[in-house]
Design an enzyme around this catalytic site. Sequence first.
Site, PDB file in Angstrom:
ATOM      1  CE  LYS A 118      38.276  31.349  -4.524  1.00 38.92           C
ATOM      2  NZ  LYS A 118      36.749  31.481  -4.079  1.00 38.92           N
ATOM      3  NE  ARG A 124      35.407  28.090  -0.895  1.00 44.10           N
ATOM      4  CZ  ARG A 124      35.429  29.452  -0.530  1.00 44.10           C
ATOM      5  NH1 ARG A 124      35.148  30.542   0.296  1.00 44.10           N
ATOM      6  NH2 ARG A 124      37.090  29.877  -0.670  1.00 44.10           N
ATOM      7  CG  HIS A 137      26.562  36.944  -6.136  1.00 46.36           C
ATOM      8  ND1 HIS A 137      26.011  36.565  -6.855  1.00 46.36           N
ATOM      9  CD2 HIS A 137      27.578  36.446  -6.092  1.00 46.36           C
ATOM     10  CE1 HIS A 137      26.204  35.944  -7.602  1.00 46.36           C
ATOM     11  NE2 HIS A 137      27.235  35.464  -7.365  1.00 46.36           N
ATOM     12  CD  GLN A 138      29.061  34.703  -2.831  1.00 47.41           C
ATOM     13  OE1 GLN A 138      28.911  33.529  -2.219  1.00 47.41           O
ATOM     14  NE2 GLN A 138      29.823  34.992  -2.929  1.00 47.41           N
ATOM     15  CG  ASN A 156      21.114  44.057   3.084  1.00 49.73           C
ATOM     16  OD1 ASN A 156      22.644  43.360   2.963  1.00 49.73           O
ATOM     17  ND2 ASN A 156      21.248  44.574   1.680  1.00 49.73           N
ATOM     18  CG  ASP A 175      35.973  37.021   2.901  1.00 46.53           C
ATOM     19  OD1 ASP A 175      35.792  38.253   3.711  1.00 46.53           O
ATOM     20  OD2 ASP A 175      35.307  36.719   1.828  1.00 46.53           O
ATOM     21  CE  LYS A 180      34.828  41.551   4.144  1.00 46.60           C
ATOM     22  NZ  LYS A 180      34.738  40.916   3.003  1.00 46.60           N
ATOM     23  N   GLY A 237      32.681  30.572   9.249  1.00 46.17           N
ATOM     24  CA  GLY A 237      32.801  30.215   7.860  1.00 46.17           C
ATOM     25  C   GLY A 237      34.301  31.136   7.226  1.00 46.17           C
TER      26      GLY A 237
HETATM   27  P1  NAD Z   1      27.773  41.614  -2.791  1.00 40.25           P
HETATM   28  O1  NAD Z   1      28.762  42.862  -2.438  1.00 40.25           O
HETATM   29  O2  NAD Z   1      27.057  41.550  -3.105  1.00 40.25           O
HETATM   30  O3  NAD Z   1      26.969  42.559  -1.039  1.00 40.25           O
HETATM   31  C1  NAD Z   1      27.288  42.474  -0.353  1.00 40.25           C
HETATM   32  C2  NAD Z   1      26.263  42.696   1.088  1.00 40.25           C
HETATM   33  O4  NAD Z   1      26.828  43.567   2.342  1.00 40.25           O
HETATM   34  C3  NAD Z   1      24.919  43.111   0.754  1.00 40.25           C
HETATM   35  O5  NAD Z   1      24.467  43.053   1.912  1.00 40.25           O
HETATM   36  C4  NAD Z   1      25.412  44.998   1.212  1.00 40.25           C
HETATM   37  O6  NAD Z   1      23.766  45.325   1.374  1.00 40.25           O
HETATM   38  C5  NAD Z   1      25.742  44.335   2.299  1.00 40.25           C
HETATM   39  N1  NAD Z   1      26.681  45.535   3.269  1.00 40.25           N
HETATM   40  C6  NAD Z   1      27.528  46.343   2.609  1.00 40.25           C
HETATM   41  N2  NAD Z   1      28.099  46.869   3.310  1.00 40.25           N
HETATM   42  C7  NAD Z   1      27.805  46.674   4.282  1.00 40.25           C
HETATM   43  C8  NAD Z   1      28.294  47.283   5.790  1.00 40.25           C
HETATM   44  N3  NAD Z   1      28.765  48.756   6.067  1.00 40.25           N
HETATM   45  N4  NAD Z   1      27.511  46.846   6.838  1.00 40.25           N
HETATM   46  C9  NAD Z   1      26.483  45.481   6.801  1.00 40.25           C
HETATM   47  N5  NAD Z   1      26.238  45.367   5.114  1.00 40.25           N
HETATM   48  C10 NAD Z   1      26.953  45.794   4.386  1.00 40.25           C
HETATM   49  O7  NAD Z   1      28.515  41.088  -1.504  1.00 40.25           O
HETATM   50  P2  NAD Z   1      29.060  38.450  -1.503  1.00 40.25           P
HETATM   51  O8  NAD Z   1      28.905  38.880  -3.003  1.00 40.25           O
HETATM   52  O9  NAD Z   1      26.877  38.696  -1.450  1.00 40.25           O
HETATM   53  O10 NAD Z   1      29.462  39.097  -0.483  1.00 40.25           O
HETATM   54  C11 NAD Z   1      29.038  39.407   0.825  1.00 40.25           C
HETATM   55  C12 NAD Z   1      30.126  39.046   2.232  1.00 40.25           C
HETATM   56  O11 NAD Z   1      30.554  37.551   1.749  1.00 40.25           O
HETATM   57  C13 NAD Z   1      31.378  39.692   1.296  1.00 40.25           C
HETATM   58  O12 NAD Z   1      31.933  39.927   2.443  1.00 40.25           O
HETATM   59  C14 NAD Z   1      32.505  38.442   1.129  1.00 40.25           C
HETATM   60  O13 NAD Z   1      34.283  38.580   1.038  1.00 40.25           O
HETATM   61  C15 NAD Z   1      31.964  37.155   1.639  1.00 40.25           C
HETATM   62  N6  NAD Z   1      32.328  35.622   1.106  1.00 40.25           N
HETATM   63  C16 NAD Z   1      32.940  35.092   1.639  1.00 40.25           C
HETATM   64  C17 NAD Z   1      32.925  33.963   1.805  1.00 40.25           C
HETATM   65  C18 NAD Z   1      33.303  32.299   2.462  1.00 40.25           C
HETATM   66  O14 NAD Z   1      34.108  31.688   1.971  1.00 40.25           O
HETATM   67  N7  NAD Z   1      33.595  33.270   4.281  1.00 40.25           N
HETATM   68  C19 NAD Z   1      33.469  33.530   0.263  1.00 40.25           C
HETATM   69  C20 NAD Z   1      32.584  34.646  -0.705  1.00 40.25           C
HETATM   70  C21 NAD Z   1      32.139  35.474  -0.313  1.00 40.25           C
END
Ligand code: NAD
Length: 321
Positions: A67, A110, A137-138, A159, A222, A226, A292
């Site tokens: 990917k 996933r 978003h997630q 949040n 991830d 973080k 995860g």
């Molecule tokens: P997004 O940008 O749509 O949302 C971000 C979220 O984090 C929101 O709830 C926001 O309010 C919060 N946030 C932002 N800055 C913050 C801070 N300093 N302290 C606390 N909360 C904070 O992102 P998303 O697409 O929902 O993804 C969320 C996270 O998940 C990202 O960090 C992304 O990298 C991670 N992610 C992990 C995997 C995995 O497989 N583990 C997969 C996809 C995304």
Amino acid sequence: MIIVPEREIAGLLTLSDCFSAVEKVFASMANRSANNFPVVREAIGHAEALYGFKSGFDRESLALGLKSGGFWPGNMAKGLTNHQSTVFLFDADTGRCRAVVGGNLLTALRTAAASAISIKYLARKDAKVLGMIGAGHQSAFQLRAALDQRGFERILGWNLHPEMLGRLETVAQERGLPFEAVDLDQLGAESDVIITITSSFAPILKASQVKPGTHLACMGTDTKGKQEVEAELVAAATIFTDEVAQSVTIGEAQHAVAEGLLTEQAIVEIGAVINGTHPGRTSAQEITLFDGTGVGLQDLAVASAAVERATEKGIAIDIDF
Ligand code: NAD
């Protein structure tokens, strides 16, 4: 070579299809039949983007590929999602490119499947209250997938940006469940399962806020640096992960390991629980935590399922390449 465009993915795969594909590949990883290759992730010095590759090979399904993608913070203003990704699959016997698959929705599906798998195998059977930390978003995908795993009766949400919590409330309404925005003390005190899915670089949830018997799925961490929960909470829990190497370097466990509160050897691959070689939760009082981190093999598994479905439905675009 087959192309499955991003716009087709929603009509091809359900959360349940992705759950099965990811469950199988986690089992394969624990059997040592599937390997993730080292992750490349770089700040490219343009558009503030982080770009990279996650790749691997599953000898059981013969899914081989990568990917490619990352995070473009300015995309929202262009009407695009900030996370952009594409999956490339290769023929394991010849190395020829087999398929190019849109990876944006697949990533959300996933990732939601991974935390749902952890709930299936690790949460108490009588879990009733689901706590959500994060409303980006997630989070909606995470919430939908989690709700399928236990008879949850209430959803609590916190949040950093409270105006985003409506996203979780909408999913709760879809399922006819009550939703309440709460502070972190209440969320920890009342939740049986907690999902964290934020972009935080500092601990949000403290060990003292979580009750015995809780299952946590920490999904946001991830990348190096973080962090979503206190290292003391990680130390107090039994830690499960998708892949130990990622957990200790880019996952939630990185901080507890760096502080000497947790050893790499104590971290269990969720695939071992799926395969029955590890018992998983052993008491109703135990705190379990799934780290995860997101592995390339998850992407290959769901992309392979999408190719299969698109071919069956006759909507795969076949090109001479
Ligand atoms: P997004 O940008 O749509 O949302 C971000 C979220 O984090 C929101 O709830 C926001 O309010 C919060 N946030 C932002 N800055 C913050 C801070 N300093 N302290 C606390 N909360 C904070 O992102 P998303 O697409 O929902 O993804 C969320 C996270 O998940 C990202 O960090 C992304 O990298 C991670 N992610 C992990 C995997 C995995 O497989 N583990 C997969 C996809 C995304």
